[in-house]
Design an enzyme around this catalytic site. Structure first.
Site, PDB file in Angstrom:
ATOM      1  N   GLU A   1       0.720  -1.296   0.157  1.00  0.00           N
ATOM      2  CA  GLU A   1       0.091  -0.045   0.090  1.00  0.00           C
ATOM      3  C   GLU A   1       0.878   1.173   0.033  1.00  0.00           C
ATOM      4  O   GLU A   1       0.760   2.082   0.898  1.00  0.00           O
ATOM      5  CB  GLU A   1      -1.002   0.089   1.282  1.00  0.00           C
ATOM      6  CG  GLU A   1      -2.126  -1.078   1.007  1.00  0.00           C
ATOM      7  CD  GLU A   1      -3.327  -1.225   2.017  1.00  0.00           C
ATOM      8  OE1 GLU A   1      -2.872  -0.174   3.094  1.00  0.00           O
ATOM      9  OE2 GLU A   1      -4.160  -1.693   2.215  1.00  0.00           O
TER      10      GLU A   1
ATOM     11  N   GLU B   1      -5.385  -8.233  -0.505  1.00  0.00           N
ATOM     12  CA  GLU B   1      -6.407  -7.762   0.782  1.00  0.00           C
ATOM     13  C   GLU B   1      -7.686  -7.759   0.529  1.00  0.00           C
ATOM     14  O   GLU B   1      -8.015  -6.939  -0.320  1.00  0.00           O
ATOM     15  CB  GLU B   1      -5.765  -6.987   1.438  1.00  0.00           C
ATOM     16  CG  GLU B   1      -4.410  -7.159   2.119  1.00  0.00           C
ATOM     17  CD  GLU B   1      -3.827  -5.856   2.837  1.00  0.00           C
ATOM     18  OE1 GLU B   1      -4.681  -5.399   3.656  1.00  0.00           O
ATOM     19  OE2 GLU B   1      -2.758  -5.633   2.969  1.00  0.00           O
TER      20      GLU B   1
HETATM   21  O1  AHR Z   1      -5.088  -6.118   6.912  1.00  0.00           O
HETATM   22  C1  AHR Z   1      -4.825  -4.976   7.499  1.00  0.00           C
HETATM   23  C2  AHR Z   1      -4.328  -3.780   7.157  1.00  0.00           C
HETATM   24  O2  AHR Z   1      -4.992  -3.256   6.089  1.00  0.00           O
HETATM   25  C3  AHR Z   1      -3.004  -4.075   6.194  1.00  0.00           C
HETATM   26  O3  AHR Z   1      -1.879  -3.951   7.299  1.00  0.00           O
HETATM   27  C4  AHR Z   1      -2.956  -3.121   5.402  1.00  0.00           C
HETATM   28  O4  AHR Z   1      -2.173  -3.286   4.163  1.00  0.00           O
HETATM   29  C5  AHR Z   1      -4.427  -2.651   5.160  1.00  0.00           C
HETATM   30  O5  AHR Z   1      -4.616  -1.103   5.073  1.00  0.00           O
END
Ligand code: AHR
Length: 503
Positions: free
Chosen positions: A172, A291
């Protein structure tokens, strides 16, 4: 109301990469400490891993797990996690405002992956660090021996390299919250140069560049275009992240959020195509949705820990307790990933244990499955093969944010080797039973193997340590298969797995 579907073995959209059902473990909250690893626990094995958790993880059969972050990775020194455990430093984790003991590092996590039957997908720190730390880590992990870092690995007790193929180039990096956040231009350049170094070591590595943190980021989708413009030929995947919330407590609108995910995938696929055309290359970048999950139940309570001044060790963080409606949405999200398997090759539920996770534990106590465990488990187990291009004729409804949302969300996966087709279906309608009618004449012969339903009268029902099976699948009734027609009622607000043997 009729839900008419036609499935035909000649209408195949794509072969599913098994890694579509990946998972994610970050050094965050109780994911590692008190989750997968708890040496004093009654079920702990010789390495300190909870075997009760391992059993649940193995049941899912996820092929790959992303590690060690997430936001955590952007200020992580991987060298802290090697060598004798008692000599490893305790550090402050700036991402989650906690203390990191480094008791678990790459060796321990790799052992856990072996026990869990999963491959590792490792992220390198491109936030506070860069090319050097990344290339050294890859050498440590993948080189057989005879170099500084590979010999350190051997001296630390691991003779064979782990041969990890899949590497994330940071996490990110578009997010201002990220340690070492960068502009698209800076990141695209760094990703390209890091990829160059890693490929100089091993051209066969699979590399993932960071896409946007979510589709609401002001820099999206320009971020993807700029980043890919800088590193298209050097990477294999661009990552996408998306978390779902039901703050407005509008179930109908909530269950339509997977439509937004579908558009997100479509838009990024378009950006990939644009850059591919611009570069006049045959190289194909795919999407790594590394994610995705529901995340909102725990946000308020977490603010205190993250804003606090006492840097706790492994506090409960992001411990969303999922209800039945979350499981329905996750069923739709997985269907979206399956239907988009032509562009999405890898995806990771975020995360796996305790932290926005399908598996929960009590530190020192029990482990159980949350509601969302089941659609994930069914998809991971039976969604292997080729995704069918279904012809779907079902009623649609409008929601606050979406138009023409199909009341039945369905995907179908054909496994030619096993001679089976699995359908995953969610009835989004709160009122209407849908009369399912799947025409499978193209398969020649069909018979029902099993039908499982996830249902509950209370959409807010949850599983707890005391009531771990409050929301759990039961054997379905009413669906039958006569010759090559699968028919039966799909009750309102329910999730279904229907498995068919084909001739
Ligand atoms: O999964 C939780 C968090 O969400 C992770 O650390 C990050 O990559 C995202 O913002």
């Amino acid at each position: 109301m009729q839900a008419k579907i036609t499935a035909h073995p000649r209408f195949i959209r794509a072969c599913i990469d098994d890694r579509l059902y990946g998972a994610f473990i970050e050094h965050l909250g109780r994911a590692v400490y008190g989750g997968i690893y708890e040496p004093g626990h009654a079920s702990a094995d010789g390495n300190g891993f909870r075997t009760d958790v391992l059993e649940l993880v193995r049941e899912i059969g996820a092929p790959v797990v992303r590690y060690p972050g997430g936001n955590f990775v952007s200020a992580y020194d991987w060298e802290d996690g090697i060598g004798p455990i008692e000599q490893r430093p305790t550090r402050l984790d700036l991402a989650w405002h906690t203390r990191e003991s480094n008791e678990v590092g790459i060796h321990e996590f790799a052992d856990w992956c072996d026990a869990a039957n999963m491959d590792m997908m490792l992220a390198v720190n491109l936030g506070s660090r860069g090319i050097d730390a990344a290339r050294n880590l890859v050498e440590y992990v993948n080189h057989p021996g005879g170099s500084y870092w590979s010999d350190r690995r051997i001296a630390n007790g691991r003779a064979e390299p782990w041969d990890v193929k899949l590497w994330c180039l940071g996490n990110e990096m578009d997010g201002p919250w990220q340690i070492g956040h960068k502009t698209a231009d800076e990141y695209g350049h760094l990703a390209n140069e890091t990829a160059k170094a890693l490929r100089a070591f091993d051209p066969s590595l699979e590399l993932v560049a960071c896409g946007s943190s979510n589709a609401e980021m002001p820099s999206y989708p320009e971020w993807e275009a700029t980043v890919l413009d800088r590193c298209y030929e050097s990477v294999d995947y661009i990552s996408l992240h998306m978390y779902f919330t039901n703050y407005a407590d509008d179930l109908i609108d909530y269950l339509a959020l997977s439509e937004k995910m579908d558009r997100y995938i479509g838009a990024v696929a378009g950006v990939i195509d644009y850059i591919k055309a611009k570069k006049r290359t045959r190289h194909q970048v795919a999407i790594c949705f590394d994610e995705w999950n529901v995340w909102y139940h725990s946000t308020e309570q977490d603010k205190q820990v993250v804003a606090g001044a006492n840097w706790p060790f492994a506090p409960p963080l992001l411990e969303d307790i999922y209800n039945f409606e979350d499981a329905l949405l996750i069923g739709c999200v997985l269907n979206t990933l399956i239907r988009r398997a032509d562009r999405v090759k890898i995806a990771c539920i975020a995360q796996l244990v305790n932290v926005i996770a399908p598996i929960m534990t009590e530190t020192g106590g029990r482990a159980w499955c949350q509601t969302i465990f089941y659609p994930y488990y069914f998809a991971a187990r039976y969604g292997r093969g080729a995704v069918l291009d279904l012809d779907v004729d079902v009623p649609c409804h409008d929601t606050v944010h979406e138009k023409q949302v199909p009341a039945l969300d369905i995907s179908g996966v054909y496994n030619a080797d096993a001679g089976t087709v699995a359908f995953f279906a969610v009835n989004r309608s709160p009122d209407d039973t849908l009369s399912l009618d799947i025409d499978m004449a193209g398969f020649g012969a069909a018979s029902l193997i099993e039908h499982q339903i996830l249902r509950h009268t209370d959409t807010k029902a949850v599983n707890t340590a005391d009531r771990p099976e409050e929301v759990a699948p039961v054997r379905g009734e009413g669906i039958s298969c006569s010759r090559t027609r699968v028919t039966g009622p799909i009750e309102p607000l329910s999730y279904h797995l229907i498995r068919i043997e084909v001739g």
